[in-house]
Design a protein around this motif. Structure first.
Motif, PDB file in Angstrom:
ATOM      1  N   UNK A   3       0.866  -1.257   0.088  1.00  0.00           N
ATOM      2  CA  UNK A   3      -0.105  -0.089   0.060  1.00  0.00           C
ATOM      3  C   UNK A   3       0.920   1.185   0.082  1.00  0.00           C
ATOM      4  N   UNK A   4       0.569   2.165  -1.006  1.00  0.00           N
ATOM      5  CA  UNK A   4       1.449   3.284  -1.069  1.00  0.00           C
ATOM      6  C   UNK A   4       0.809   4.665  -0.352  1.00  0.00           C
ATOM      7  N   UNK A   5       1.659   5.322   0.269  1.00  0.00           N
ATOM      8  CA  UNK A   5       1.173   6.517   0.792  1.00  0.00           C
ATOM      9  C   UNK A   5       2.185   7.755   0.677  1.00  0.00           C
ATOM     10  N   UNK A   6       1.709   8.837  -0.079  1.00  0.00           N
ATOM     11  CA  UNK A   6       2.560  10.032  -0.300  1.00  0.00           C
ATOM     12  C   UNK A   6       2.853  10.796   1.068  1.00  0.00           C
ATOM     13  N   UNK A  18      -2.444  18.886   1.676  1.00  0.00           N
ATOM     14  CA  UNK A  18      -2.172  17.596   1.033  1.00  0.00           C
ATOM     15  C   UNK A  18      -1.394  16.501   1.959  1.00  0.00           C
ATOM     16  N   UNK A  19      -0.840  17.003   3.054  1.00  0.00           N
ATOM     17  CA  UNK A  19      -0.604  16.398   4.253  1.00  0.00           C
ATOM     18  C   UNK A  19      -1.329  15.766   5.012  1.00  0.00           C
ATOM     19  N   UNK A  20      -2.427  16.530   4.965  1.00  0.00           N
ATOM     20  CA  UNK A  20      -3.729  16.157   6.050  1.00  0.00           C
ATOM     21  C   UNK A  20      -4.252  14.845   5.194  1.00  0.00           C
ATOM     22  N   UNK A  21      -4.472  14.859   3.956  1.00  0.00           N
ATOM     23  CA  UNK A  21      -4.966  13.894   3.266  1.00  0.00           C
ATOM     24  C   UNK A  21      -4.162  12.642   3.621  1.00  0.00           C
ATOM     25  N   UNK A  22      -2.845  12.558   3.451  1.00  0.00           N
ATOM     26  CA  UNK A  22      -2.035  11.496   3.698  1.00  0.00           C
ATOM     27  C   UNK A  22      -2.110  11.034   5.247  1.00  0.00           C
ATOM     28  N   UNK A  58      -2.256   2.565  -4.583  1.00  0.00           N
ATOM     29  CA  UNK A  58      -2.062   4.142  -3.859  1.00  0.00           C
ATOM     30  C   UNK A  58      -3.435   4.984  -4.101  1.00  0.00           C
ATOM     31  N   UNK A  59      -3.989   5.043  -2.838  1.00  0.00           N
ATOM     32  CA  UNK A  59      -4.950   5.891  -2.964  1.00  0.00           C
ATOM     33  C   UNK A  59      -4.681   7.259  -3.149  1.00  0.00           C
ATOM     34  N   UNK A  60      -5.336   8.153  -3.997  1.00  0.00           N
ATOM     35  CA  UNK A  60      -5.178   9.240  -4.441  1.00  0.00           C
ATOM     36  C   UNK A  60      -6.088  10.367  -4.328  1.00  0.00           C
ATOM     37  N   UNK A  85      -8.489   6.585  -7.225  1.00  0.00           N
ATOM     38  CA  UNK A  85      -8.743   8.226  -6.856  1.00  0.00           C
ATOM     39  C   UNK A  85      -9.932   8.202  -6.036  1.00  0.00           C
ATOM     40  N   UNK A  86      -9.586   8.805  -5.195  1.00  0.00           N
ATOM     41  CA  UNK A  86     -10.590   8.945  -4.000  1.00  0.00           C
ATOM     42  C   UNK A  86     -11.362  10.291  -4.059  1.00  0.00           C
ATOM     43  N   UNK A  87     -10.518  11.414  -4.442  1.00  0.00           N
ATOM     44  CA  UNK A  87     -11.228  12.579  -4.556  1.00  0.00           C
ATOM     45  C   UNK A  87     -10.454  13.420  -5.565  1.00  0.00           C
ATOM     46  N   UNK A  88     -10.673  13.137  -7.103  1.00  0.00           N
ATOM     47  CA  UNK A  88     -10.023  13.916  -8.112  1.00  0.00           C
ATOM     48  C   UNK A  88     -10.840  15.152  -8.144  1.00  0.00           C
ATOM     49  N   UNK A  89     -10.077  16.142  -8.596  1.00  0.00           N
ATOM     50  CA  UNK A  89     -10.875  17.619  -8.886  1.00  0.00           C
ATOM     51  C   UNK A  89     -10.018  18.202 -10.006  1.00  0.00           C
ATOM     52  N   UNK A  90     -10.690  18.505 -11.004  1.00  0.00           N
ATOM     53  CA  UNK A  90     -10.069  19.558 -11.975  1.00  0.00           C
ATOM     54  C   UNK A  90     -10.167  21.283 -11.817  1.00  0.00           C
TER      55      UNK A  90
END
Length: 146
Positions: A3-6, A18-22, A58-60, A85-90
């Motif tokens: 399992x990957x984690x950024x 971004x850190x809070x997402x991780x 990798x959850x993204x 992709x958990x929360x993609x946004x353009x």
């Protein structure tokens, strides 16, 4: 499969969110899914393209710009990483004029192929969900995991 984690974001468009997402994803791994810490691979934003270790899921739930190449023209990710992709946004692209919205659906730019390959795509906002669906990509409204 691991399992990957950024864990580190060196990009100029990174923020504390971004850190809070991780942190939230790590919490899900350790406390909810009970994944042992030795099964988690901590990688940086820069390693998304070059990672060559064991296959990763990798959850993204980050800014999509982290997937861009160094010239900010094409989306790339290692073939050793399976993206969820958990929360993609353009909206980032639109709000900050970071890169043309058309890049997401230009088959030579990579995003369209990534979205298609790893669909269904969880979206942070309804705009992104509807946009992806209009382009034939399976998507659902997930919101932000935090």
């Amino acid at each position: 499969m691991k399992y990957g984690l950024l864990t580190y974001f060196g990009a100029p468009y990174c923020n504390f969110g971004d850190y809070v997402q991780s942190i939230a994803i790590e919490y899900l791994y350790l406390e909810i899914m009970k994944i042992p810490k030795d099964q988690i691979v901590y990688i940086t934003e820069q390693e998304l393209k070059s990672y060559d270790g064991e296959q990763l899921i990798l959850p993204y739930s980050y800014v999509l710009a982290f997937l861009l190449d160094k010239n900010h023209e094409k989306a790339e990710i290692s073939n050793k990483i399976t993206v969820v992709f958990l929360g993609a946004s353009v909206e980032f692209a639109m709000l900050y004029d970071a890169y043309p919205l058309d890049n997401f659906f230009d088959s030579t730019k990579g995003y369209y192929n990534l979205f298609l390959k790893y669909s269904p795509v969880g979206c942070r906002d309804n705009f992104t969900k509807e946009l992806l669906q209009r382009h034939g990509i399976s998507a659902y409204l997930q919101g932000c995991i935090t």
